[in-house]
Design an enzyme around this catalytic site. Structure first.
Site, mmCIF file in Angstrom:
data_model
loop_
_atom_site.group_PDB
_atom_site.id
_atom_site.type_symbol
_atom_site.label_atom_id
_atom_site.label_comp_id
_atom_site.label_asym_id
_atom_site.label_seq_id
_atom_site.Cartn_x
_atom_site.Cartn_y
_atom_site.Cartn_z
ATOM 1 N N ASP A 95 0.693 -0.750 0.217
ATOM 2 C CA ASP A 95 0.307 -0.044 0.074
ATOM 3 C C ASP A 95 0.703 1.764 -0.033
ATOM 4 O OD1 ASP A 95 -1.724 -2.384 1.031
ATOM 5 O OD2 ASP A 95 -2.734 -0.045 1.569
ATOM 6 N N LYS A 158 -6.557 3.076 -3.237
ATOM 7 C CA LYS A 158 -7.704 3.367 -2.099
ATOM 8 C C LYS A 158 -7.351 5.326 -1.982
ATOM 9 C CE LYS A 158 -5.108 2.156 2.785
ATOM 10 N NZ LYS A 158 -3.988 0.627 2.808
ATOM 11 N N LYS A 188 -10.242 0.626 -2.361
ATOM 12 C CA LYS A 188 -10.209 0.403 -0.846
ATOM 13 C C LYS A 188 -10.675 1.287 -0.187
ATOM 14 C CE LYS A 188 -6.952 -0.872 3.019
ATOM 15 N NZ LYS A 188 -5.469 -2.027 3.121
#
Length: 231
Positions: A95, A158, A188
């Site tokens: 991430d 995300k 996300k």
């Protein structure tokens, strides 16, 4: 495994059970792993210095690790090296945080190059999620950054680190991100998901993964909505 309602069990399999506090210890991460297995979450998400993790044999649990976290103000070569080391130490997913300042300045080619550098260091099938800090961006900037992430072959966009003063995920941002990437990437939602209803609302808006630290409390909370199907 903890007995969950059908809604909660569906949500659990979308959760990256997260511990990114600077004061996190190895014992706290071990407890995180045990709780993730009990709850049936998809993964645990930790800081790179906590690797390698000890995952019990047979556990259906992925390992996600942050990169360039939380500011995104690292050189691309450093982010790429950090991501590659995390994968070498057992991570399944990365991430990464973009350079939010570059996005605010309209330097979307630089954002794409930053993401591409990390992607090159962790080839598929390893998963790359791109944290865009959506609360700090305008709608137009969200769209442009999502397009940059798709062009750089990211797997997910995300919303948030959960550390930015501007805030975390919103249904509006998730919906806009999903509309932008369509089926070219997944979304996300992270930051500010504090109840099962919050989680279900994010899923309804298009999220197929959730970044959550208080997973047990969220999964135990009541809900009125039905989850959308994952993909």
């Amino acid at each position: 495994m903890t007995s969950l309602s059908p809604n909660a069990a569906t949500v659990a399999r979308m959760i990256d059970h997260t511990l990114l506090k600077p004061e996190a210890t190895a014992a706290a991460v071990a407890a995180l792993i045990a709780e993730a297995i009990e709850l049936g979450t998809y993964s645990v998400c930790v800081s790179p210095s906590m690797l390698p993790l000890t995952i019990p044999a047979g556990a259906d649990l992925k390992v996600a690790v942050v990169c360039g976290f939380p500011s995104g103000k690292h050189h691309s070569s450093i982010k790429a090296a950090e991501a590659a080391l995390a994968i070498a130490q057992g991570a399944d997913e990365i991430d990464m945080v973009i350079d939010i300042g570059a996005a605010k300045a309209g330097r979307f080619a630089d954002v794409q190059a930053d993401i591409a550098a990390v992607r090159a260091s962790i080839p598929a099938p390893k998963v790359l999620k791109v944290i865009i800090e959506s609360a700090a961006l305008t709608d137009a900037e969200i769209v442009a950054v999502c397009e940059a992430a798709v062009a750089a072959d990211a797997d997910f966009v995300k919303t948030s680190t959960g550390f930015h003063a501007a805030g975390g995920a919103t249904v509006h941002a998730v919906r806009l991100m999903k509309q932008t990437v369509d089926d070219r990437a997944r979304v996300k939602a992270s930051g500010g998901v504090r109840s099962l209803n919050d989680a279900l609302a994010m899923m309804e808006a298009g999220a197929t993964r959730l970044g959550v630290s208080g997973s047990a409390a969220i999964l135990a909370s009541p809900a009125q909505n039905k989850p959308t199907s994952a993909y």
